[in-house]
Design an enzyme around this catalytic site. Structure first.
Site, PDB file in Angstrom:
ATOM      1  N   SER A  85      66.460 -67.885  26.827  1.00  0.00           N
ATOM      2  CA  SER A  85      67.070 -66.960  27.770  1.00  0.00           C
ATOM      3  C   SER A  85      66.515 -67.229  29.168  1.00  0.00           C
ATOM      4  CB  SER A  85      66.744 -65.517  27.354  1.00  0.00           C
ATOM      5  OG  SER A  85      67.093 -64.581  28.363  1.00  0.00           O
ATOM      6  N   TYR A 111      61.440 -58.651  24.433  1.00  0.00           N
ATOM      7  CA  TYR A 111      62.481 -59.674  24.564  1.00  0.00           C
ATOM      8  C   TYR A 111      61.916 -60.949  25.183  1.00  0.00           C
ATOM      9  CZ  TYR A 111      67.148 -61.598  25.328  1.00  0.00           C
ATOM     10  OH  TYR A 111      68.270 -62.385  25.293  1.00  0.00           O
TER      11      TYR A 111
END
Length: 271
Positions: free
Chosen positions: A141, A154
């Site tokens: 990401s 995350y």
């Protein structure tokens, strides 16, 4: 070029978003597909979008389920015979600061975003090693490049995917299996709307956070899918998806400690 015609790819999280877009882009190139997701209705919709004439199988799979993942290679082998590409795309989101997020929620996210990648790689690497050329594609990401506040879980998972992928690429570089790690920026998926939130965050706070995040998710998934698949064709080890990921990666390299001040200003201007 890595010719995808007639190859077989397994994609997790294929029932929506980037996973669906990758499946469509692979299919346009004549690639057979094993589609996996916990969302069976989403899998059916993805399959409906694919051209005729390809071998496409749909599989309900939770990548956090150790036993199901361990048994999955036999299922894929029975359907497709062999495997050339493994795309570890399945992922979830979790909002809240480290103090707000419970240990169980933190573990829930890591079990999917990181351990799911590790489990799938361990399960399918023997199949991939049997091929003359194969590739593992792991979705990290933008938050595997930078670490914003309220994204401790995350970011931890996506930095872990990045490190795992780079080390694995070095270990496998003399063999037939290559590794690509992907860093998507703000892709217009439903990840913000489906993110889990701590109980200490009110519904109004959660909705405000989702709206703010969705404003930053602008790149169409179809475009992201094409960028990723083209990178696979070119055997690239690292892929930055979107101008935001490209810009932020430069800022982080130039200002590895204080990048967040600049990123905050850019984020406010984009909103």
């Amino acid at each position: 070029m890595f010719d995808l015609q007639g190859r077989t790819a397994l994609i997790t999280g294929a029932g929506s978003g980037i996973g669906r877009a990758i499946a469509v882009s692979f299919a346009r190139r004549g690639c057979h597909l094993a589609l996996a997701d916990v969302n069976e209705a989403g899998l059916a919709e993805t399959a409906r979008l694919l051209p005729q004439g390809l071998r496409v199988s749909q599989h309900r799979l939770d990548v956090a389920d150790r036993e199901a993942v361990a048994a999955f290679p036999a299922v894929v082998a029975a359907e497709h015979g062999s495997l050339d590409l493994l795309v570890n795309n399945a992922g979830v989101a979790l909002g809240g600061t480290f103090l707000q997020v419970s240990e169980s929620d933190f573990e829930w996210l890591l079990d999917i975003n990181f351990w799911g990648v590790v489990r799938m790689t361990r399960a399918f690497l023997p199949m991939l090693l049997e091929r003359p050329e194969a590739r593992i594609v792991n979705l990290s990401s933008l938050y595997g490049l930078i670490a914003p506040p309220s994204q401790t879980a995350y970011s931890a998972s996506k930095f872990a995917v990045r490190g795992f992928s780079q080390a694995l690429a070095h270990e496998l570089e003399d063999g037939p299996v290559g590794v690509t790690v992907v860093h998507p920026g703000g892709v217009a998926t439903s990840i913000a709307n489906s993110a889990r939130l701590p109980s200490s965050i009110s519904a109004d706070e959660g909705e405000q956070g989702r709206r703010a995040t969705n404003k930053l998710l602008r790149l169409p998934p179809a475009q992201a899918g094409e960028i990723i698949v083209r990178a696979v064709e070119h055997r690239r080890r690292r892929v930055l998806v979107g101008s935001d990921a490209t810009i932020v990666s430069v800022i982080e390299r130039l200002m590895p400690v204080h990048y967040w001040r600049v990123v905050q200003r850019l984020t406010r201007s984009r909103r």
